[in-house]
Design a protein around this motif. Structure first.
Motif, PDB file in Angstrom:
ATOM      1  N   LEU A   1     -26.837  12.765  37.007  1.00  0.00           N
ATOM      2  CA  LEU A   1     -26.272  13.966  37.620  1.00  0.00           C
ATOM      3  C   LEU A   1     -27.389  14.866  38.128  1.00  0.00           C
ATOM      4  O   LEU A   1     -28.458  14.967  37.514  1.00  0.00           O
ATOM      5  CB  LEU A   1     -25.414  14.727  36.610  1.00  0.00           C
ATOM      6  CG  LEU A   1     -24.091  14.079  36.195  1.00  0.00           C
ATOM      7  CD1 LEU A   1     -23.359  14.977  35.208  1.00  0.00           C
ATOM      8  CD2 LEU A   1     -23.211  13.793  37.403  1.00  0.00           C
TER       9      LEU A   1
ATOM     10  N   PHE B   1     -28.007  18.925  36.154  1.00  0.00           N
ATOM     11  CA  PHE B   1     -27.194  19.025  34.946  1.00  0.00           C
ATOM     12  C   PHE B   1     -27.857  19.913  33.891  1.00  0.00           C
ATOM     13  O   PHE B   1     -27.181  20.683  33.204  1.00  0.00           O
ATOM     14  CB  PHE B   1     -26.943  17.629  34.370  1.00  0.00           C
ATOM     15  CG  PHE B   1     -26.144  17.651  33.097  1.00  0.00           C
ATOM     16  CD1 PHE B   1     -24.775  17.845  33.128  1.00  0.00           C
ATOM     17  CD2 PHE B   1     -26.768  17.505  31.866  1.00  0.00           C
ATOM     18  CE1 PHE B   1     -24.035  17.886  31.962  1.00  0.00           C
ATOM     19  CE2 PHE B   1     -26.038  17.540  30.697  1.00  0.00           C
ATOM     20  CZ  PHE B   1     -24.669  17.726  30.741  1.00  0.00           C
TER      21      PHE B   1
ATOM     22  N   MET C   1     -27.246  23.485  34.620  1.00  0.00           N
ATOM     23  CA  MET C   1     -25.832  23.790  34.411  1.00  0.00           C
ATOM     24  C   MET C   1     -25.517  23.912  32.926  1.00  0.00           C
ATOM     25  O   MET C   1     -24.759  24.796  32.498  1.00  0.00           O
ATOM     26  CB  MET C   1     -24.972  22.688  35.034  1.00  0.00           C
ATOM     27  CG  MET C   1     -23.471  22.931  34.917  1.00  0.00           C
ATOM     28  SD  MET C   1     -22.524  21.403  34.839  1.00  0.00           S
ATOM     29  CE  MET C   1     -22.836  20.902  33.154  1.00  0.00           C
TER      30      MET C   1
ATOM     31  N   TYR D   1     -17.013  12.564  33.253  1.00  0.00           N
ATOM     32  CA  TYR D   1     -17.933  11.849  34.143  1.00  0.00           C
ATOM     33  C   TYR D   1     -18.303  10.477  33.575  1.00  0.00           C
ATOM     34  O   TYR D   1     -18.154   9.444  34.249  1.00  0.00           O
ATOM     35  CB  TYR D   1     -19.178  12.713  34.359  1.00  0.00           C
ATOM     36  CG  TYR D   1     -20.408  11.958  34.795  1.00  0.00           C
ATOM     37  CD1 TYR D   1     -20.491  11.368  36.050  1.00  0.00           C
ATOM     38  CD2 TYR D   1     -21.506  11.850  33.941  1.00  0.00           C
ATOM     39  CE1 TYR D   1     -21.632  10.681  36.445  1.00  0.00           C
ATOM     40  CE2 TYR D   1     -22.650  11.170  34.330  1.00  0.00           C
ATOM     41  CZ  TYR D   1     -22.705  10.584  35.579  1.00  0.00           C
ATOM     42  OH  TYR D   1     -23.825   9.903  35.962  1.00  0.00           O
TER      43      TYR D   1
ATOM     44  N   ASP E   1     -27.023  12.702  30.597  1.00  0.00           N
ATOM     45  CA  ASP E   1     -26.098  12.571  31.722  1.00  0.00           C
ATOM     46  C   ASP E   1     -26.429  11.367  32.592  1.00  0.00           C
ATOM     47  O   ASP E   1     -25.820  11.174  33.647  1.00  0.00           O
ATOM     48  CB  ASP E   1     -26.125  13.841  32.570  1.00  0.00           C
ATOM     49  CG  ASP E   1     -27.517  14.119  33.125  1.00  0.00           C
ATOM     50  OD1 ASP E   1     -28.469  14.148  32.322  1.00  0.00           O
ATOM     51  OD2 ASP E   1     -27.656  14.298  34.343  1.00  0.00           O
TER      52      ASP E   1
ATOM     53  N   ASN F   1     -14.681  15.760  40.070  1.00  0.00           N
ATOM     54  CA  ASN F   1     -14.778  17.173  40.431  1.00  0.00           C
ATOM     55  C   ASN F   1     -13.411  17.831  40.573  1.00  0.00           C
ATOM     56  O   ASN F   1     -13.267  19.034  40.323  1.00  0.00           O
ATOM     57  CB  ASN F   1     -15.589  17.330  41.717  1.00  0.00           C
ATOM     58  CG  ASN F   1     -17.079  17.171  41.469  1.00  0.00           C
ATOM     59  OD1 ASN F   1     -17.598  17.642  40.458  1.00  0.00           O
ATOM     60  ND2 ASN F   1     -17.769  16.487  42.373  1.00  0.00           N
TER      61      ASN F   1
ATOM     62  N   ASN G   1     -12.701  18.805  37.151  1.00  0.00           N
ATOM     63  CA  ASN G   1     -13.509  19.966  36.770  1.00  0.00           C
ATOM     64  C   ASN G   1     -12.939  21.261  37.355  1.00  0.00           C
ATOM     65  O   ASN G   1     -12.910  22.304  36.684  1.00  0.00           O
ATOM     66  CB  ASN G   1     -14.954  19.773  37.232  1.00  0.00           C
ATOM     67  CG  ASN G   1     -15.673  18.687  36.438  1.00  0.00           C
ATOM     68  OD1 ASN G   1     -15.158  18.211  35.424  1.00  0.00           O
ATOM     69  ND2 ASN G   1     -16.846  18.290  36.891  1.00  0.00           N
TER      70      ASN G   1
ATOM     71  N   VAL H   1     -20.051  18.712  39.985  1.00  0.00           N
ATOM     72  CA  VAL H   1     -21.344  18.046  39.789  1.00  0.00           C
ATOM     73  C   VAL H   1     -21.533  16.988  40.869  1.00  0.00           C
ATOM     74  O   VAL H   1     -20.573  16.521  41.480  1.00  0.00           O
ATOM     75  CB  VAL H   1     -21.424  17.389  38.389  1.00  0.00           C
ATOM     76  CG1 VAL H   1     -21.525  18.434  37.299  1.00  0.00           C
ATOM     77  CG2 VAL H   1     -20.228  16.471  38.141  1.00  0.00           C
TER      78      VAL H   1
ATOM     79  N   SER I   1     -29.508  21.491  42.698  1.00  0.00           N
ATOM     80  CA  SER I   1     -28.983  22.374  41.665  1.00  0.00           C
ATOM     81  C   SER I   1     -29.234  23.809  42.093  1.00  0.00           C
ATOM     82  O   SER I   1     -30.244  24.106  42.747  1.00  0.00           O
ATOM     83  CB  SER I   1     -29.665  22.098  40.321  1.00  0.00           C
ATOM     84  OG  SER I   1     -29.246  23.016  39.337  1.00  0.00           O
TER      85      SER I   1
END
Length: 604
Positions: free
Chosen positions: A311, A314, A317, A333, A354, A388, A391, A399, A586
Motif C-alpha cells: 500500500l 500506509f 495513514m 485489503y 501492509d 475503497n 472504506n 488506499v 501519500s
C-alpha cells in the motif's frame, strides 16, 4: 414299506445326508456333557479339588470317545428304515421318568445347590473387567447356558438369543462387540441371520463367528463368503472358541482405534486447512499434510514468479487513525487480495504489515506461472475499487497499491527451525522484486524483463523504464503492465490525471528520499499543474525516474505549512514547461485540503 428319503435339505438349500441330521442330534447332548464337565473341572481345579477335577476330566474324555464313535456311523446306517413292528414286548420295570437330554431343564431359579455354592466360593481366581458384550445365538438352551457361563467367567458380558429372529431383534436394540452364531437353527438359519446383519454392519464393525458341525463344510464356505469373520466346529473346544473370539475382538478394537485416530487426523487436517488455507494454496497445504517430505526442513532451487504488493502511504495513514480503524482497513485489503492470489493458484508466502509476498510456480510448477501472476496483479488492482468502496462506507481512508512482478531462480521450501518453520522463498530475485515494487506508484503494476520473456504475448505493455537498483550491478528494465489477454482478459483502466493549471503556482520545499532516509538537502520547487493524484513539478536540479520525494507547501512568506505530501517521479524527462510528472503516494489531510482549495481557486 417305503424307505425314508436319503437326503434332507441343508442350510444352504442343497441336499445333505439324512445321517448328518441324526449325528447332529446325537452330538448336541454329548457336547453339552463335555462343556459342563469342562466348566466344572475348571472350577474344581481352581478350588484345589484335585479328585473331583480328575473325575470331571474322565467324564469329558468318555464323552469325546462317544463322539468319535458317532462320527464313524455310515450315512446308510444312520438313515436306515425302522424295523418292522413286532409283538408287543412286556413292559420294562417301572422307573422314574427322565426327560430327553436335549430337554434337560436348567437349574431352578432358586439357585444352585450347596455343593456348587461351596465350590464357587472356593474359587479365588480374580475376574477381569468386561472384555466386551457378546451375543450367543443357539436354539438349544443347554448350549446357550453352557457357553454363556464359560464366557462370563472370562470377564465378558453375554446376552443369549434362542433363535434367529430373537437375535436380529437384539442386534437392532443394542450394541454388541461380537456374535457367536449357530448355523443349524429352525425357521431362520444362521446363514439367514448373517445375511441380514451384513446388510447393516460390516465385517470390521460387528465380528461374527459361526458354529458348525464337523460335516457342514459347505456351510462354512458359504458363511465365509457371506461375511463371517471366522468359524468354530462342534464339539466346541472352549480354549479355541475363546482364542478366536479374543482375536476378533482385538481386531475390532484395533480397527476402532484406527478409525478414531483417522477421525482425529481428519479434524486436525481440516483445522490446518481452514487456518493455513487462507495464506497458502491448496497444493502447499496438501503437501504439508500428506507427504512426509512436506514437513522436512530444506529447499530446492527452481524458477518462480514473485508478486510483491504494498500500500502507498500506509505508515503515515496509520499514524492518523485509531488501531481499530487501521486493522479494519488492513483486513479488508488483505482478505480481498489473498482470495485473488489463491484463486489464481498462487502461494502467499507472507504478509509483511501492509505488504503481500506471493509466489507462482511452487510447490507446483505450471507452464503459465508468469502470465498467471501478471493476471493476478491486474485483478488485484481492479479489486481496489471494491476495497475503497468499503472504506468509504465505513468512514475509512481510501488506499492505493503498487505491485511488482519478477521471475527468476530462487530457493523455495520449508525454512526455519524444527519448532517453527514456514514454506517460503529466498534469493536475489526476491530482493529484486522488492526493489521494483519500491518504484511503483498507486494503481500501477511493474513487471521485469524476465517476466515479460516468460509470459510472452499474453501481456499488454506500456512504457519501458530502465533504472539502477541498489545492490544490483546491471541496470534493470521494467515495463508498465497495461493488461493480460488470453483466458484472463484483464486490463487496467488508463490513468488520466486531469492536471489543471495552478494559478498562482504553488511553491514547495522538495526533499529526496534515499532508501529509508530523508536527504538533508532541500531544494525549492513549483507545482505548475495538479490534480488530487498527480502534478507537474519544476525543480532547479534533475531528478531520476522513480525518485521518491517529500513535498511541503510554502506560504507567501516562504514559511512551510503543516503536513507532508509524498510523491514519486514518473518520468525524468521534463515537459515543455520544464515540469516533471510526479504521482502522489501519500498525503496528510491538511495538504490535500490546501491542494483542493488551490485547484478550486484556479478554476474560477
Amino acid at each position: 414299506m417305503a424307505s425314508p428319503p436319503d437326503d434332507t435339505p441343508a442350510a444352504d438349500g442343497g441336499a445333505r445326508p439324512a445321517g448328518a441330521d441324526l449325528r447332529h442330534d446325537l452330538r448336541t447332548p454329548i457336547n453339552q456333557i463335555i462343556g459342563y464337565s469342562e466348566m466344572l473341572e475348571e472350577d474344581a481345579a481352581a478350588a484345589g479339588q484335585a479328585k473331583m477335577s480328575g473325575d470331571l476330566k474322565r467324564i469329558a474324555e468318555a464323552a469325546r470317545r462317544m463322539l468319535e464313535l458317532i462320527d464313524r456311523i455310515p450315512d446308510r446306517l444312520a438313515a436306515a428304515p425302522p424295523a418292522p413292528a413286532l409283538a408287543a414286548a412286556p413292559p420294562p420295570p417301572a422307573r422314574t421318568a427322565r426327560p430327553a437330554a436335549a430337554d434337560v431343564p436348567l437349574p431352578s431359579e432358586d439357585g444352585p445347590g450347596p455343593a456348587t455354592l461351596a465350590l464357587r466360593a472356593a474359587v479365588s481366581k480374580t475376574r477381569g473387567e468386561s472384555g466386551g458384550t457378546l451375543l450367543v445365538v443357539d436354539d438349544n438352551e443347554l448350549n446357550r447356558d453352557m457357553l454363556s457361563r464359560r464366557l462370563r467367567s472370562r470377564g465378558y458380558e453375554v446376552v443369549t438369543a434362542e433363535d434367529g429372529q430373537n437375535a436380529l431383534d437384539l442386534v437392532k436394540s443394542r450394541r454388541f462387540d461380537l456374535i457367536l452364531l449357530d448355523i443349524m437353527m429352525p425357521v431362520l438359519s444362521g446363514l439367514d441371520v448373517l445375511k441380514v446383519i451384513r446388510a447393516t454392519y460390516s465385517v470390521a464393525e460387528l465380528p461374527i463367528i459361526m458354529a458348525t458341525a464337523k460335516d457342514q463344510g459347505t456351510d462354512v464356505v458359504e458363511a465365509l463368503r457371506m461375511g463371517a469373520n471366522d468359524y468354530v466346529t462342534k464339539p466346541l473346544d472352549f480354549p479355541v472358541v475363546l482364542a478366536r473370539a479374543e482375536t476378533q475382538l482385538s481386531l475390532k478394537r484395533a480397527m476402532e482405534e484406527i478409525k478414531r485416530l483417522a477421525n482425529q487426523l481428519e479434524k486436525r487436517n481440516r483445522f490446518i486447512k481452514h487456518t493455513f488455507g487462507r495464506y497458502l494454496s491448496e497444493e502447499v497445504v496438501d503437501r504439508l499434510l500428506e507427504t512426509p517430505e512436506g514437513l522436512q526442513l530444506g529447499g530446492e532451487k527452481r524458477e518462480v514468479t514473485i508478486l510483491l504488493a504494498d500500500l502507498r502511504g500506509f505508515t503515515a495513514m496509520a499514524d492518523r487513525y485509531t488501531p481499530e480503524q487501521v486493522v479494519r482497513v488492513l483486513n479488508k485489503y488483505l482478505g480481498t487480495m489473498a482470495d485473488l492470489i489463491i484463486g489464481h493458484q498462487g502461494t502467499i508466502d507472507e504478509f509483511i504489515g501492509d505488504a503481500i509476498l506471493a509466489i507462482f510456480g511452487a510447490p507446483e510448477t505450471r507452464p503459465d506461472d508468469a502470465a498467471r501472476a501478471c493476471a493476478c496483479a491486474v485483478a488485484m488492482q481492479l479489486a481496489m475499487n471494491e476495497v475503497n468502496a468499503f472504506n468509504r462506507r465505513e468512514g475509512l481512508p481510501e488506499v492505493q497499491m503498487g505491485i511488482a512482478v519478477n521471475t527468476g531462480q530462487v530457493i523455495v521450501g520449508n525454512i526455519g527451525s524444527e519448532s517453527r518453520a514456514k514454506y517460503g522463498v529466498v534469493g536475489t530475485h526476491v530482493n529484486l522484486a522488492g526493489r521494483i515494487e519500491g518504484f511503483t506508484v498507486g494503481e500501477q503494476v511493474l513487471v521485469s524483463a524476465s517476466t515479460v520473456a516468460k509470459a510472452g504475448e499474453a501481456l499488454e505493455l506500456g512504457q519501458r523504464v530502465t533504472f539502477q537498483a541498489k545492490g544490483f550491478k546491471d541496470p534493470i528494465d521494467v515495463y508498465d503492465l497495461v493488461g493480460v489477454g488470453g483466458s484472463w482478459n484483464g486490463r487496467l483502466p488508463p490513468r488520466d490525471d486531469h492536471l489543471e493549471p495552478l494559478s498562482p503556482a504553488l511553491t514547495v520545499a522538495v526533499s529526496v528520499l534515499e532508501g529509508k532516509q530523508m536527504s538533508d538537502t532541500t531544494v525549492p520547487g513549483t507545482l505548475l499543474r495538479a490534480s488530487t493524484s498527480a502534478a507537474t513539478l519544476r525543480v532547479p536540479r534533475p531528478l531520476s525516474a522513480f525518485a521518491n520525494l517529500r513535498l511541503r507547501l510554502q506560504g507567501a512568506d516562504g514559511a512551510v505549512r503543516p503536513g507532508d505530501l509524498y510523491a514519486k517521479v514518473v518520468s525524468g524527462e521534463p515537459d515543455a514547461d520544464g515540469g516533471l510528472l510526479v504521482r502522489f503516494t501519500s498525503a496528510d489531510p491538511e495538504v490535500m485540503d490546501a491542494l483542493r482549495q488551490a485547484l478550486a481557486g484556479s478554476a474560477k
